[in-house]
Scaffold this active site. Structure first.
Site, short mmCIF file in Angstrom:
data_model
loop_
_atom_site.label_atom_id
_atom_site.label_comp_id
_atom_site.label_asym_id
_atom_site.label_seq_id
_atom_site.Cartn_x
_atom_site.Cartn_y
_atom_site.Cartn_z
N ASP A 2 108.54 -3.48 47.80
CA ASP A 2 108.22 -4.53 48.76
C ASP A 2 107.87 -3.96 50.13
O ASP A 2 108.43 -2.95 50.55
CB ASP A 2 109.42 -5.48 48.87
CG ASP A 2 109.02 -6.81 49.47
OD1 ASP A 2 107.81 -7.09 49.58
OD2 ASP A 2 109.92 -7.58 49.83
N GLY A 3 106.96 -4.65 50.81
CA GLY A 3 106.68 -4.31 52.20
C GLY A 3 105.32 -3.67 52.45
O GLY A 3 105.04 -3.23 53.57
N ARG A 15 95.83 -5.57 54.48
CA ARG A 15 96.91 -5.53 53.48
C ARG A 15 96.55 -4.60 52.33
O ARG A 15 97.41 -3.92 51.77
CB ARG A 15 97.18 -6.94 52.94
CG ARG A 15 97.82 -7.87 53.95
CD ARG A 15 98.03 -9.27 53.35
NE ARG A 15 98.94 -9.23 52.20
CZ ARG A 15 100.27 -9.22 52.29
NH1 ARG A 15 100.84 -9.26 53.48
NH2 ARG A 15 101.00 -9.17 51.20
N HIS A 19 98.68 -1.70 50.14
CA HIS A 19 98.85 -1.58 48.68
C HIS A 19 98.38 -0.21 48.20
O HIS A 19 98.99 0.39 47.31
CB HIS A 19 98.09 -2.70 47.96
CG HIS A 19 98.67 -4.06 48.19
ND1 HIS A 19 100.02 -4.31 48.12
CD2 HIS A 19 98.09 -5.25 48.50
CE1 HIS A 19 100.24 -5.60 48.37
NE2 HIS A 19 99.08 -6.18 48.62
N LEU A 113 110.44 10.90 31.13
CA LEU A 113 110.73 9.66 31.87
C LEU A 113 110.08 8.45 31.19
O LEU A 113 108.91 8.51 30.81
CB LEU A 113 110.17 9.80 33.30
CG LEU A 113 110.23 8.55 34.17
CD1 LEU A 113 111.66 8.29 34.62
CD2 LEU A 113 109.32 8.70 35.39
N ARG A 176 117.29 -9.77 48.09
CA ARG A 176 117.35 -10.70 46.94
C ARG A 176 116.63 -10.05 45.77
O ARG A 176 115.91 -9.07 45.94
CB ARG A 176 116.71 -12.05 47.29
CG ARG A 176 115.32 -11.94 47.83
CD ARG A 176 114.69 -13.31 48.15
NE ARG A 176 113.38 -13.06 48.72
CZ ARG A 176 113.14 -12.94 50.02
NH1 ARG A 176 114.11 -13.09 50.90
NH2 ARG A 176 111.92 -12.67 50.45
C1 FPP Z 1 104.86 -5.82 47.59
O1 FPP Z 1 104.37 -5.80 48.90
C2 FPP Z 1 103.93 -5.20 46.66
C3 FPP Z 1 103.19 -5.87 45.71
C4 FPP Z 1 103.26 -7.34 45.54
C5 FPP Z 1 102.26 -5.18 44.82
C6 FPP Z 1 102.62 -3.80 44.37
C7 FPP Z 1 101.51 -3.32 43.53
C8 FPP Z 1 100.82 -2.18 43.70
C9 FPP Z 1 101.18 -1.21 44.74
C10 FPP Z 1 99.61 -1.84 42.89
C11 FPP Z 1 99.47 -2.25 41.46
C12 FPP Z 1 100.37 -1.65 40.48
C13 FPP Z 1 100.37 -0.40 39.93
C14 FPP Z 1 101.30 -0.09 38.81
C15 FPP Z 1 99.48 0.67 40.38
P1 FPP Z 1 104.00 -7.16 49.63
O2 FPP Z 1 102.53 -7.38 49.49
O3 FPP Z 1 104.85 -8.26 49.10
O4 FPP Z 1 104.36 -6.81 51.11
P2 FPP Z 1 104.82 -7.82 52.24
O5 FPP Z 1 106.05 -8.53 51.72
O6 FPP Z 1 105.12 -6.91 53.38
O7 FPP Z 1 103.68 -8.75 52.51
#
Ligand code: FPP
Length: 228
Positions: A2-3, A15, A19, A113, A176
């Site tokens: 997250d984040g 954003r 990612h 793993l 959470r």
């Molecule tokens: C949370 O940050 C992250 C996600 C919802 C997506 C995570 C997915 C990837 C990094 C890429 C796809 C997957 C793989 C396996 C390569 P957020 O967007 O909720 O951040 P915020 O809460 O700060 O807005």
């Protein structure tokens, strides 16, 4: 993980860049987990609720998954990583479904793993799905009501042979579970870190493990079992 969005916003970046950096943190974490001898690493990469995000962000995330599998699968395989996927296949684009399947098939005999990718995943959906499988078995005459035990229920989850997590780490300061592994987390130790996911690295993983090792796991009993 997250984040990502907040990491990007704090730097005035889109954003999508958060990612993209999140995927880099994921690569580092998978490598570190393998080196540390961790047997199972489950990552929450797209939740069943993430479909509520704008179409452009969903498209960015799907693109990152495609690139991750296309670019990293060969290396994961070389490193003896076994890729598993949990979550619903319904609603996914066909090529994403095929890539996830290809990753599982290619690596299924690997013994290092276990990288469990929770994709289009929601724990309540997984639990409801397990209940549905049990009802189907009951209707087929293969199961009686008294056969439905926690053990039998677990056997009908998406990846029944993957053990319950010892430790769940959530980054970004939120405290959470957000529909992640609700059944399996019954006795997991939870560690919440104030870092945004793109800043997560081997040191952060090691610190979380050290915190876990200091916890006393009693599983509802009295005899202390030490985390290892
Ligand atoms: C949370 O940050 C992250 C996600 C919802 C997506 C995570 C997915 C990837 C990094 C890429 C796809 C997957 C793989 C396996 C390569 P957020 O967007 O909720 O951040 P915020 O809460 O700060 O807005």
């Amino acid at each position: 993980m997250d984040g990502n969005g907040r990491w990007a916003a704090a730097r005035g970046l889109p954003r999508a860049e958060g990612h993209r950096r999140g995927v880099e943190a994921l690569r580092k974490t998978v490598r570190a987990a393998g080196e540390l001898g961790i047997r199972y690493l489950t990552i929450f990469s797209f939740s069943a609720e993430n479909w509520a995000r704008p179409a452009s962000e969903i498209s960015d995330l799907m693109g990152l998954l495609r690139r991750f599998i296309r670019h990293d699968l060969a290396e994961l395989h070389r490193n003896n990583v076994r890729v598993r996927v949990i979550g619903a296949r319904e609603g996914l684009e066909k090529d994403i479904e095929s890539l996830l399947e290809e990753a599982q098939q290619l690596t299924r005999a690997n013994t290092g793993l276990n990288l469990v990718v929770a994709f289009n995943y929601g724990a309540r959906q997984e639990i409801a799905h397990a209940a549905r499988r049990l009802v189907e078995k009951a209707l087929a005459g293969a199961l009686k009501p008294e056969d439905v035990t926690p053990e039998r229920f677990s056997e009908n989850l998406d990846a029944p042979d993957v053990p319950d997590p010892d430790l769940i780490i959530r980054t970004s300061g939120e405290q959470r579970l957000s529909n992640f592994l609700l059944w399996q987390a019954a006795y997991s130790e939870l560690v919440f870190l104030p870092v945004y996911w793109p800043d997560f690295d081997r040191a952060a993983l090691e610190n979380a493990i050290v915190e876990y090792q200091g916890r006393e796991r009693r599983y509802g009993g009295l005899i202390a079992k030490t985390g290892s």
